[in-house]
Design a protein around this motif. Structure first.
Motif, PDB file in Angstrom:
ATOM      1  N   ASP A  68       0.830  -1.219   0.000  1.00  0.00           N
ATOM      2  CA  ASP A  68       0.000   0.000   0.000  1.00  0.00           C
ATOM      3  C   ASP A  68       0.854   1.255   0.000  1.00  0.00           C
ATOM      4  O   ASP A  68       0.587   2.208   0.736  1.00  0.00           O
ATOM      5  CB  ASP A  68      -0.955   0.012   1.197  1.00  0.00           C
ATOM      6  N   SER A  69       1.914   1.256  -0.806  1.00  0.00           N
ATOM      7  CA  SER A  69       2.855   2.372  -1.006  1.00  0.00           C
ATOM      8  C   SER A  69       3.853   2.545   0.134  1.00  0.00           C
ATOM      9  O   SER A  69       4.676   3.458   0.093  1.00  0.00           O
ATOM     10  CB  SER A  69       2.118   3.692  -1.258  1.00  0.00           C
ATOM     11  N   TYR A  70       3.823   1.679   1.163  1.00  0.00           N
ATOM     12  CA  TYR A  70       4.784   1.752   2.263  1.00  0.00           C
ATOM     13  C   TYR A  70       5.885   0.711   2.062  1.00  0.00           C
ATOM     14  O   TYR A  70       5.623  -0.496   2.162  1.00  0.00           O
ATOM     15  CB  TYR A  70       4.110   1.487   3.611  1.00  0.00           C
ATOM     16  N   PRO A  71       7.129   1.119   1.789  1.00  0.00           N
ATOM     17  CA  PRO A  71       8.228   0.151   1.761  1.00  0.00           C
ATOM     18  C   PRO A  71       8.410  -0.487   3.145  1.00  0.00           C
ATOM     19  O   PRO A  71       8.424   0.215   4.159  1.00  0.00           O
ATOM     20  CB  PRO A  71       9.443   1.016   1.386  1.00  0.00           C
ATOM     21  N   VAL A  72       8.535  -1.803   3.185  1.00  0.00           N
ATOM     22  CA  VAL A  72       8.736  -2.530   4.437  1.00  0.00           C
ATOM     23  C   VAL A  72      10.193  -2.981   4.462  1.00  0.00           C
ATOM     24  O   VAL A  72      10.556  -4.003   3.881  1.00  0.00           O
ATOM     25  CB  VAL A  72       7.778  -3.729   4.559  1.00  0.00           C
ATOM     26  N   LEU A  73      11.057  -2.200   5.137  1.00  0.00           N
ATOM     27  CA  LEU A  73      12.503  -2.392   5.068  1.00  0.00           C
ATOM     28  C   LEU A  73      13.031  -2.913   6.402  1.00  0.00           C
ATOM     29  O   LEU A  73      13.695  -2.217   7.155  1.00  0.00           O
ATOM     30  CB  LEU A  73      13.171  -1.069   4.696  1.00  0.00           C
ATOM     31  N   ILE A  74      12.732  -4.174   6.687  1.00  0.00           N
ATOM     32  CA  ILE A  74      13.052  -4.776   7.978  1.00  0.00           C
ATOM     33  C   ILE A  74      13.815  -6.080   7.782  1.00  0.00           C
ATOM     34  O   ILE A  74      13.441  -6.906   6.938  1.00  0.00           O
ATOM     35  CB  ILE A  74      11.764  -5.047   8.792  1.00  0.00           C
ATOM     36  N   ARG A  75      14.887  -6.250   8.569  1.00  0.00           N
ATOM     37  CA  ARG A  75      15.614  -7.528   8.592  1.00  0.00           C
ATOM     38  C   ARG A  75      14.901  -8.446   9.586  1.00  0.00           C
ATOM     39  O   ARG A  75      15.226  -8.467  10.776  1.00  0.00           O
ATOM     40  CB  ARG A  75      17.062  -7.308   9.033  1.00  0.00           C
ATOM     41  N   PHE A  76      13.943  -9.198   9.130  1.00  0.00           N
ATOM     42  CA  PHE A  76      13.121 -10.001  10.043  1.00  0.00           C
ATOM     43  C   PHE A  76      13.927 -11.092  10.750  1.00  0.00           C
ATOM     44  O   PHE A  76      13.577 -11.502  11.861  1.00  0.00           O
ATOM     45  CB  PHE A  76      11.943 -10.614   9.287  1.00  0.00           C
ATOM     46  N   GLU A  77      15.019 -11.534  10.135  1.00  0.00           N
ATOM     47  CA  GLU A  77      15.840 -12.563  10.773  1.00  0.00           C
ATOM     48  C   GLU A  77      16.614 -11.997  11.963  1.00  0.00           C
ATOM     49  O   GLU A  77      17.167 -12.752  12.769  1.00  0.00           O
ATOM     50  CB  GLU A  77      16.811 -13.176   9.757  1.00  0.00           C
ATOM     51  N   ASN A  78      16.646 -10.681  12.083  1.00  0.00           N
ATOM     52  CA  ASN A  78      17.395 -10.030  13.151  1.00  0.00           C
ATOM     53  C   ASN A  78      16.488  -9.110  13.968  1.00  0.00           C
ATOM     54  O   ASN A  78      16.903  -8.074  14.464  1.00  0.00           O
ATOM     55  CB  ASN A  78      18.554  -9.213  12.535  1.00  0.00           C
ATOM     56  N   SER A  79      15.200  -9.518  14.103  1.00  0.00           N
ATOM     57  CA  SER A  79      14.225  -8.627  14.722  1.00  0.00           C
ATOM     58  C   SER A  79      13.199  -9.444  15.512  1.00  0.00           C
ATOM     59  O   SER A  79      12.954 -10.623  15.220  1.00  0.00           O
ATOM     60  CB  SER A  79      13.507  -7.805  13.639  1.00  0.00           C
ATOM     61  N   ILE A  80      12.600  -8.805  16.525  1.00  0.00           N
ATOM     62  CA  ILE A  80      11.513  -9.450  17.271  1.00  0.00           C
ATOM     63  C   ILE A  80      10.180  -9.281  16.534  1.00  0.00           C
ATOM     64  O   ILE A  80       9.156  -9.788  16.992  1.00  0.00           O
ATOM     65  CB  ILE A  80      11.386  -8.873  18.689  1.00  0.00           C
ATOM     66  N   LEU A  81      10.194  -8.584  15.414  1.00  0.00           N
ATOM     67  CA  LEU A  81       8.963  -8.301  14.682  1.00  0.00           C
ATOM     68  C   LEU A  81       8.577  -9.484  13.810  1.00  0.00           C
ATOM     69  O   LEU A  81       9.426 -10.155  13.217  1.00  0.00           O
ATOM     70  CB  LEU A  81       9.145  -7.053  13.815  1.00  0.00           C
ATOM     71  N   ASP A  82       7.282  -9.733  13.738  1.00  0.00           N
ATOM     72  CA  ASP A  82       6.749 -10.830  12.942  1.00  0.00           C
ATOM     73  C   ASP A  82       6.357 -10.313  11.555  1.00  0.00           C
ATOM     74  O   ASP A  82       5.620  -9.338  11.437  1.00  0.00           O
ATOM     75  CB  ASP A  82       5.531 -11.440  13.639  1.00  0.00           C
ATOM     76  N   LYS A  83       6.848 -10.972  10.529  1.00  0.00           N
ATOM     77  CA  LYS A  83       6.646 -10.491   9.166  1.00  0.00           C
ATOM     78  C   LYS A  83       5.176 -10.403   8.797  1.00  0.00           C
ATOM     79  O   LYS A  83       4.738  -9.436   8.168  1.00  0.00           O
ATOM     80  CB  LYS A  83       7.378 -11.402   8.177  1.00  0.00           C
ATOM     81  N   SER A  84       4.375 -11.364   9.217  1.00  0.00           N
ATOM     82  CA  SER A  84       2.957 -11.350   8.840  1.00  0.00           C
ATOM     83  C   SER A  84       2.229 -10.174   9.489  1.00  0.00           C
ATOM     84  O   SER A  84       1.370  -9.545   8.869  1.00  0.00           O
ATOM     85  CB  SER A  84       2.289 -12.667   9.246  1.00  0.00           C
TER      86      SER A  84
END
Length: 313
Positions: A44-60
């Motif tokens: 929705d026009s927002y780039p999602v620039l996250i290293r999920f393998e190095n983060s507590i954030l869940d990709k889904s």
């Protein structure tokens, strides 16, 4: 004012390799580097620039663009009640004015980054309305006040590209604040400014996403690679007492509503912050702040003992 999306895209880089990003198609950005190809979704026009393998954030969760924490919206009488319980901070207002004056005293415009800007922070409205400010903002969820999603441990922006970085009520919610501060240092231009507000004596908020607290001296040491312009208590002993009573009655009656009701009834306690000397507020602060300038030389460990600004000399 918020910078346009095209201008923001020119500043973005891969959070893994640091190389520039290119559009693969309308829904994907790609980075080609020596360690491989890295692709990032645009939702929705927002780039999602996250290293999920190095983060507590869940990709889904992140790719749904929603906040992982429920954020209450207030209207009508509830909006008035919230403003009474949590009025605009006169300390923040003064610090924002100083920051803007310092930024714009010798130049006609300034590029500012807000870390964790999904909600417009207390007293931060001037950065969104002043036409002299080129504002970039990100968070881990989408909102009208951000241009992309990222994890503050790996800020996907090119080095030395900002005149100021603002980190308000964020460092308590990251696992490794030292890395976030190092990233702020990296993206700042030489002599760039940083402004941060962080809790000291506050109970847990945002549940499982709350990790850290800092004394005023500890907060200064966290920003040891910055020279000091101004620091102190952003909210003092009166506000801290109000937070404690909120938590006490919430626990006693097992009810957040009762806690907030007590907080509203006793909201006048926070005005005692202005009557209490700064040294005593520093020792019993609800939150602390730091305004500083990027420097090449970190303060020495011994100097943090001499720096102490509280009343326990």
């Amino acid at each position: 004012m918020l910078l346009g999306q095209e201008a923001v895209l020119e500043l973005l880089c891969c959070p893994v390799s640091g190389v520039s990003l290119e559009p693969l198609d309308t829904n994907v950005l790609v980075a080609y580097s020596t360690d491989g190809t890295h692709e990032y979704d645009v939702v929705d026009s927002y780039p999602v620039l996250i290293r999920f393998e190095n983060s507590i954030l869940d990709k889904s969760d992140i790719q749904r663009l929603s906040s992982t924490v429920h954020r209450q919206s207030y209207g009508g009488v509830f909006s008035v009640a919230k403003r009474l319980a949590c009025p605009p901070s006169h300390v923040t207002k003064g610090n924002v004015e100083l920051l803007l004056d310092t930024l714009l005293s010798q130049q006609n415009s300034a590029r500012v980054l807000i870390v964790g800007g999904g909600t417009v922070g207390c007293g931060m409205e001037p950065f969104y309305t002043d036409p002299r400010i080129e504002l970039v903002s990100f968070d881990i969820y989408a909102s009208p006040s951000v241009q992309f999603l990222a994890d503050a441990h790996n800020i996907p922006l090119v080095s030395e590209s900002f005149d100021a970085v603002i980190i308000q009520a964020v460092l308590e919610h990251v696992l490794r604040p030292e890395e976030v501060v190092a990233e702020a240092y990296r993206v700042l231009k030489i002599d760039g400014l940083v402004y941060a507000e962080t809790p000291f004596l506050q109970h847990v908020h945002e549940g499982p996403y709350d990790f850290k607290r800092y004394t005023e001296s500890g907060h200064r040491y966290l920003f040891r690679c910055f020279s000091l312009i101004k620091s102190g208590a952003s909210a003092g002993a009166g506000t801290q007492l109000l937070w404690a009573l909120d938590g006490f009655f919430c626990g006693l009656f097992r009810s957040k509503i009762i806690g907030k009701f007590i907080k509203l009834c006793l909201c006048w306690l926070q005005y005692f912050d202005r009557l209490i000397p700064e040294a005593y507020n520093v020792d019993a602060a609800s939150g602390v702040y730091f305004l500083g300038r990027k420097t090449r030389e970190a303060i020495k460990d011994l100097s943090i003992v001499e720096y102490y600004k509280g009343a326990q000399r």
